[in-house]
Motif scaffolding. Structure first.
Motif, mmCIF file in Angstrom:
data_model
loop_
_atom_site.group_PDB
_atom_site.id
_atom_site.type_symbol
_atom_site.label_atom_id
_atom_site.label_comp_id
_atom_site.label_asym_id
_atom_site.label_seq_id
_atom_site.Cartn_x
_atom_site.Cartn_y
_atom_site.Cartn_z
ATOM 1 N N LEU A 93 0.060 26.122 -25.009
ATOM 2 C CA LEU A 93 1.316 26.354 -24.278
ATOM 3 C C LEU A 93 2.518 25.903 -25.108
ATOM 4 N N PHE A 122 6.216 26.166 -18.863
ATOM 5 C CA PHE A 122 5.057 27.041 -19.010
ATOM 6 C C PHE A 122 3.899 26.474 -18.203
ATOM 7 N N GLY A 124 -0.400 27.522 -17.092
ATOM 8 C CA GLY A 124 -1.510 28.460 -17.248
ATOM 9 C C GLY A 124 -2.716 28.013 -16.443
ATOM 10 N N ILE A 126 -6.808 27.988 -15.611
ATOM 11 C CA ILE A 126 -8.172 28.100 -16.148
ATOM 12 C C ILE A 126 -9.161 27.717 -15.054
ATOM 13 N N ALA B 33 -12.968 23.509 -9.761
ATOM 14 C CA ALA B 33 -13.015 24.017 -11.145
ATOM 15 C C ALA B 33 -11.692 24.640 -11.574
ATOM 16 N N LYS B 34 -10.772 24.806 -10.626
ATOM 17 C CA LYS B 34 -9.499 25.464 -10.964
ATOM 18 C C LYS B 34 -8.525 24.452 -11.565
ATOM 19 N N PHE B 35 -8.161 24.667 -12.819
ATOM 20 C CA PHE B 35 -7.216 23.800 -13.516
ATOM 21 C C PHE B 35 -5.919 24.554 -13.786
ATOM 22 N N ASN B 36 -4.815 23.805 -13.741
ATOM 23 C CA ASN B 36 -3.508 24.369 -14.066
ATOM 24 C C ASN B 36 -2.830 23.400 -15.031
ATOM 25 N N PHE B 37 -2.562 23.874 -16.248
ATOM 26 C CA PHE B 37 -1.908 23.041 -17.268
ATOM 27 C C PHE B 37 -0.465 23.475 -17.442
ATOM 28 N N ARG B 38 0.393 22.537 -17.844
ATOM 29 C CA ARG B 38 1.841 22.802 -17.907
ATOM 30 C C ARG B 38 2.478 22.071 -19.076
ATOM 31 N N ILE B 39 3.568 22.624 -19.550
ATOM 32 C CA ILE B 39 4.434 21.885 -20.480
ATOM 33 C C ILE B 39 5.884 22.230 -20.160
ATOM 34 N N VAL B 53 4.390 17.008 -22.418
ATOM 35 C CA VAL B 53 3.108 17.357 -21.801
ATOM 36 C C VAL B 53 2.721 16.185 -20.913
ATOM 37 N N PHE B 56 -1.030 17.738 -14.794
ATOM 38 C CA PHE B 56 -1.804 18.970 -14.630
ATOM 39 C C PHE B 56 -2.535 18.896 -13.303
ATOM 40 N N ALA B 59 -9.738 19.300 -10.831
ATOM 41 C CA ALA B 59 -10.676 18.519 -10.027
ATOM 42 C C ALA B 59 -10.094 18.266 -8.629
ATOM 43 N N ILE B 63 -2.776 15.359 -11.426
ATOM 44 C CA ILE B 63 -3.059 14.226 -12.310
ATOM 45 C C ILE B 63 -1.875 14.022 -13.250
#
Lengths: 190, 190
Positions: A93, A122, A124, A126, B33-39, B53, B56, B59, B63
């Motif tokens: 990202l 941003f 995303g 997964i 199992a659904k993860f969401n990552f961000r920046i 960063v 996110f 689980a 967090i």
């Protein structure tokens, strides 16, 4: 006149004269447009590893930095890591955000469009059913990425969208990630 | 027996018991199992920008890290920058190397395959005729990426290739980059 000349040369912090000199140089000698970037990575146990970034080939020459940039990766505890650094998918990202921002700013500079501030976010998604082989229908990678660019510039609303599209229309990482890139991986014994 | 038990739990520095506990938890409650990552990224002039960063979702919870990881990007002088950090396209190689390494090491751990050392090198080719709009037939992004993994492990040669394929077969960044990801970008006024 001095101010006008200065504005013509530097837009958004980018030396536009040098940008156009580069374009003319590439037209005269197309091979100098070929760039080759590299990194070296080393595993440090569990989810930790570290890349060294230094030399690249571009503008017809091998170029070395004075010292390597070191990029560390880890995973958070919920993904069995020690949380000592951003994880690989967060780095992706960052790579995308950084490339869209620079591409937008450079291409705006080439067009004489002054940008005052840029912030972007941003995210995303997964689904670990993919990574963990729990469901073959779920992909391992990002299912989708959403970004918002906030731009401060003295332009009408409709130009704001055009400015952001200078990023999406030119960014090497956006192009790579949205259209895909062939990646060849070889295995050797250490 | 204590040694055998310890080996069974920790492989390649990865807590395999926790890995299998995670898999069982996902089977019981698929939504975790659904993860969401961000920046969050901010432009700092010319080719410089910086991502933060931190949070996110994963689980089943939000967090936060204790403090944000800050990732800086710049360009070398030949690309009109100040060379204060790796550039976006080098970050992309790091993201790919880091994800392939971690995916390989985790999946090897789950199969009880002990890995002693891993080193990898990555390189990618870009032709600036694309980025600079000098030739519409040349893509903006990477034309191809080549990687070599060197692995030290007490396995026969044919298993070495299989170990590296645990990375390419599971890595979220490899999957994202080789197959492509939809990226939606919105523009707003700051």
């Amino acid at each position: 006149m001095a101010t006008a000349k200065q504005l013509a040369k530097m837009v958004n912090g980018v030396n536009v004269d040098n940008l156009f000199t580069t374009i003319d140089a590439i037209k005269a000698a197309p091979s100098i447009a070929k760039f080759n970037f590299r990194i070296e990575n080393r595993w440090e146990g569990a989810g930790q590893n570290r890349s060294a970034v230094n030399t690249f080939h571009g503008a017809g020459q091998e170029i070395s930095r004075q010292k390597s940039f070191i990029l560390h990766a880890d995973e958070p505890p919920v993904l069995l890591g020690d949380d000592s650094a951003a994880n690989p998918i967060e780095y992706l990202l960052h790579s995308l955000a950084a490339c869209l921002t620079t591409s937008m700013v450079y291409h705006a500079a080439a067009r004489g469009i002054e940008i005052e501030e840029v912030e972007s976010s941003f995210e995303g998604d997964i689904d670990l059913h993919g990574f963990l082989d729990l469901d073959p229908k779920v992909r391992k990678g990002y299912q989708g990425i959403r970004a918002t660019f906030k731009v401060k510039a003295d332009v009408p609303d409709e130009r704001l969208q055009e400015i952001v599209e200078l990023g999406t229309g030119h960014s090497p990482v956006f192009d790579s990630l949205t259209k895909g890139v062939p990646v060849a991986v070889k295995a050797e014994r250490l």
